[in-house]
Motif scaffolding. Structure first.
Motif, short mmCIF file in Angstrom:
data_model
loop_
_atom_site.label_atom_id
_atom_site.label_comp_id
_atom_site.label_asym_id
_atom_site.label_seq_id
_atom_site.Cartn_x
_atom_site.Cartn_y
_atom_site.Cartn_z
N ALA A 1 34.97 -49.37 16.35
CA ALA A 1 34.80 -50.68 16.31
C ALA A 1 36.31 -51.44 15.62
O ALA A 1 36.53 -52.63 16.12
CB ALA A 1 33.76 -50.96 15.14
N GLN A 2 36.97 -50.66 15.07
CA GLN A 2 38.38 -50.98 14.30
C GLN A 2 39.14 -51.32 15.37
O GLN A 2 39.78 -52.34 15.32
CB GLN A 2 38.79 -50.01 13.20
CG GLN A 2 40.07 -50.68 12.56
CD GLN A 2 39.56 -52.04 11.81
OE1 GLN A 2 38.83 -51.94 11.07
NE2 GLN A 2 40.54 -53.01 11.90
N VAL A 3 39.22 -50.41 16.31
CA VAL A 3 40.24 -50.56 17.42
C VAL A 3 39.73 -51.80 18.29
O VAL A 3 40.92 -52.69 18.61
CB VAL A 3 40.18 -49.25 18.31
CG1 VAL A 3 40.89 -49.52 19.75
CG2 VAL A 3 40.97 -48.14 17.51
N ILE A 4 38.68 -52.01 18.40
CA ILE A 4 38.27 -53.15 19.39
C ILE A 4 38.42 -54.42 18.57
O ILE A 4 38.91 -55.47 19.05
CB ILE A 4 36.73 -53.00 19.70
CG1 ILE A 4 36.69 -51.81 20.72
CG2 ILE A 4 36.18 -54.28 20.29
CD1 ILE A 4 35.15 -51.59 21.11
N SER A 5 38.03 -54.46 17.26
CA SER A 5 38.52 -55.70 16.45
C SER A 5 39.90 -56.08 16.49
O SER A 5 40.37 -57.22 16.46
CB SER A 5 38.08 -55.31 14.85
OG SER A 5 36.72 -55.31 14.94
N GLY B 1 31.00 -59.83 20.48
CA GLY B 1 29.84 -59.37 20.85
C GLY B 1 28.69 -58.38 19.96
O GLY B 1 29.32 -58.33 18.92
N GLU B 2 27.54 -58.35 20.24
CA GLU B 2 26.67 -57.58 19.49
C GLU B 2 26.94 -55.95 19.41
O GLU B 2 26.81 -55.23 18.49
CB GLU B 2 25.23 -57.68 20.02
CG GLU B 2 24.74 -59.07 19.96
CD GLU B 2 24.52 -59.68 18.61
OE1 GLU B 2 24.06 -58.89 17.65
OE2 GLU B 2 24.87 -60.90 18.46
N GLU C 1 33.43 -56.42 27.07
CA GLU C 1 33.18 -57.24 28.02
C GLU C 1 33.70 -58.65 28.09
O GLU C 1 34.27 -59.21 29.09
CB GLU C 1 31.83 -57.32 28.66
CG GLU C 1 31.20 -55.88 29.32
CD GLU C 1 29.40 -55.94 29.30
OE1 GLU C 1 28.97 -57.01 29.29
OE2 GLU C 1 28.97 -54.82 29.53
N ILE C 2 33.42 -59.32 26.96
CA ILE C 2 33.84 -60.62 26.49
C ILE C 2 35.43 -60.64 26.45
O ILE C 2 35.86 -61.58 27.16
CB ILE C 2 33.48 -61.05 24.96
CG1 ILE C 2 31.86 -61.06 25.14
CG2 ILE C 2 33.95 -62.21 24.55
CD1 ILE C 2 31.22 -61.32 23.92
N ILE C 3 36.22 -59.66 25.74
CA ILE C 3 37.47 -59.62 25.83
C ILE C 3 37.97 -59.53 27.39
O ILE C 3 39.10 -60.48 27.66
CB ILE C 3 37.87 -58.34 25.02
CG1 ILE C 3 37.71 -58.66 23.42
CG2 ILE C 3 39.72 -58.35 25.25
CD1 ILE C 3 37.88 -57.63 22.72
N VAL C 4 37.54 -58.72 28.31
CA VAL C 4 37.88 -58.77 29.53
C VAL C 4 37.94 -60.30 30.26
O VAL C 4 38.77 -60.61 30.89
CB VAL C 4 37.03 -57.53 30.50
CG1 VAL C 4 37.29 -58.00 31.74
CG2 VAL C 4 37.61 -56.20 29.91
#
Length: 149
Positions: free
Chosen positions: A56-60, A93-94, A101-104
């Protein structure tokens, strides 16, 4: 000079709090530096990249890079981008998968804006299979777009 009891208590509290804060910062950094040198770390200890928290941190962090790019686009005057291309509402996202997907989708919107305003043609977006490689791939694309501004 007379010190009141309340001033003494407040001063001691501030010093104790500062000392505790310094202790926590040094112990946290030593934990994570030790973790990098060893093969494992319990999630409650350091929460390394192998944990759900680490993912989650990497995606953040990737999302923050995207927001940084959008902020630069918003401030850009030559070229001036459409508001949709630098809008940051609804980019969380949730779940991790939904966030990716949203970032893409946001990267696609930004690349289209760059194609219109700067006549820049980005290579076709082809995501790798693993989530870690997807994050690396998207991060590289975002950095490449930042360099164009």
């Amino acid at each position: 000079m007379k010190f009141g009891l309340t001033k003494l208590i407040i001063g001691a509290s501030v010093l104790l709090g500062a000392g505790f804060g310094i202790y926590k910062m040094t112990s946290a950094s030593s934990c994570c530096s030790i973790t990098a040198a060893t093969s494992g770390c319990t999630p409650s200890n350091c929460r390394g990249a192998q944990t759900k928290f680490g993912e989650a941190q990497v995606i953040s962090d990737l999302r923050l890079d995207l927001i940084d790019l959008k902020a630069e686009m918003e401030q850009s005057e030559d070229p001036a981008f459409d508001a949709r291309s630098f809008d940051i509402h609804g980019i969380v996202g949730e779940s991790d998968e939904e966030s990716l997907e949203i970032i893409v989708e946001e990267v696609k919107v930004i690349e289209n804006a760059f194609a219109q305003k700067l006549n820049h043609k980005s290579p076709e977006l082809s995501l790798p299979e693993s989530k870690a490689k997807q994050v690396q791939y998207l991060s590289a694309r975002i950095e490449g777009l930042k360099e164009l501004l």
